[in-house]
Design a protein around this motif. Sequence first.
Motif, PDB file in Angstrom:
ATOM      1  N   SER A  24     -16.020   8.396  -8.710  1.00 58.14           N
ATOM      2  CA  SER A  24     -14.691   7.797  -8.870  1.00 58.14           C
ATOM      3  C   SER A  24     -14.204   7.149  -7.568  1.00 58.14           C
ATOM      4  N   LEU A  25     -14.805   7.515  -6.450  1.00 55.78           N
ATOM      5  CA  LEU A  25     -14.478   6.932  -5.151  1.00 55.78           C
ATOM      6  C   LEU A  25     -15.158   5.573  -4.948  1.00 55.78           C
ATOM      7  N   CYS A  26     -16.226   5.317  -5.681  1.00 50.70           N
ATOM      8  CA  CYS A  26     -17.057   4.122  -5.447  1.00 50.70           C
ATOM      9  C   CYS A  26     -16.307   2.798  -5.483  1.00 50.70           C
ATOM     10  N   PRO A  27     -15.405   2.541  -6.425  1.00 49.88           N
ATOM     11  CA  PRO A  27     -14.730   1.237  -6.395  1.00 49.88           C
ATOM     12  C   PRO A  27     -14.005   0.983  -5.065  1.00 49.88           C
ATOM     13  N   ALA A  28     -13.344   1.992  -4.534  1.00 47.07           N
ATOM     14  CA  ALA A  28     -12.654   1.828  -3.248  1.00 47.07           C
ATOM     15  C   ALA A  28     -13.666   1.646  -2.114  1.00 47.07           C
ATOM     16  N   LEU A  29     -14.743   2.393  -2.156  1.00 50.31           N
ATOM     17  CA  LEU A  29     -15.788   2.308  -1.142  1.00 50.31           C
ATOM     18  C   LEU A  29     -16.425   0.920  -1.148  1.00 50.31           C
ATOM     19  N   TRP A  35     -14.785  -5.940   2.015  1.00 52.28           N
ATOM     20  CA  TRP A  35     -13.766  -6.469   2.928  1.00 52.28           C
ATOM     21  C   TRP A  35     -14.338  -6.571   4.339  1.00 52.28           C
ATOM     22  N   ALA A  79     -15.120  -1.849  -2.356  1.00 50.89           N
ATOM     23  CA  ALA A  79     -14.109  -2.841  -1.951  1.00 50.89           C
ATOM     24  C   ALA A  79     -13.951  -2.873  -0.432  1.00 50.89           C
ATOM     25  N   LEU A  80     -13.917  -1.720   0.210  1.00 50.43           N
ATOM     26  CA  LEU A  80     -13.776  -1.677   1.663  1.00 50.43           C
ATOM     27  C   LEU A  80     -15.011  -2.247   2.353  1.00 50.43           C
ATOM     28  N   SER A  83     -21.400   5.608   1.793  1.00 48.56           N
ATOM     29  CA  SER A  83     -21.969   4.324   1.370  1.00 48.56           C
ATOM     30  C   SER A  83     -23.479   4.410   1.167  1.00 48.56           C
ATOM     31  N   GLU A 112     -24.082   6.202  -2.163  1.00 43.88           N
ATOM     32  CA  GLU A 112     -23.550   5.511  -3.338  1.00 43.88           C
ATOM     33  C   GLU A 112     -24.604   4.939  -4.286  1.00 43.88           C
ATOM     34  N   PRO A 131       0.831  -1.207   0.000  1.00 44.25           N
ATOM     35  CA  PRO A 131       0.000   0.000   0.000  1.00 44.25           C
ATOM     36  C   PRO A 131       0.868   1.260   0.000  1.00 44.25           C
TER      37      PRO A 131
END
Length: 122
Positions: free
Chosen positions: A91-96, A102, A98-99, A32, A35, A5
């Motif tokens: 553009s933040l959604c993929p990280a959101l 997880w 994924a978290l 979230s 989203e 990271p």
Amino acid sequence: MPSRPTQLEDLDDQALAIFQRFGGRWTMVVASLIEPGPIRFGELHRRAKGISRKMLTQTLRSLERDGIIERRVIDTAPLAVEYAFTELGWSLCPALIALRQWAKDNAALVAEAQKRFGGAAA
């Protein structure tokens, strides 16, 4: 072996401030909930269990100031307000996502670790 990271030392002051803001208690929860699409303030408040109206307003203003969401006033009687992601927010959604996945996938492992540690979740 997974990629390493990004180190915090790699972030300039502005990027570090954004990173820290998303580590706040409510920012990821509120993001979230926004989203899936536009959502009204009242619905956000109901779905973000445990957040005060004041904290929700502060979190929304922070996300709006950062260009992540936009606030729209709907001309109804009474007036309504809804929030939606901007292009930057999307553009933040993929990280959101994924978290969030997880957290879902590892919730039981985290609970076990907390139990071994000797206390309830913080």
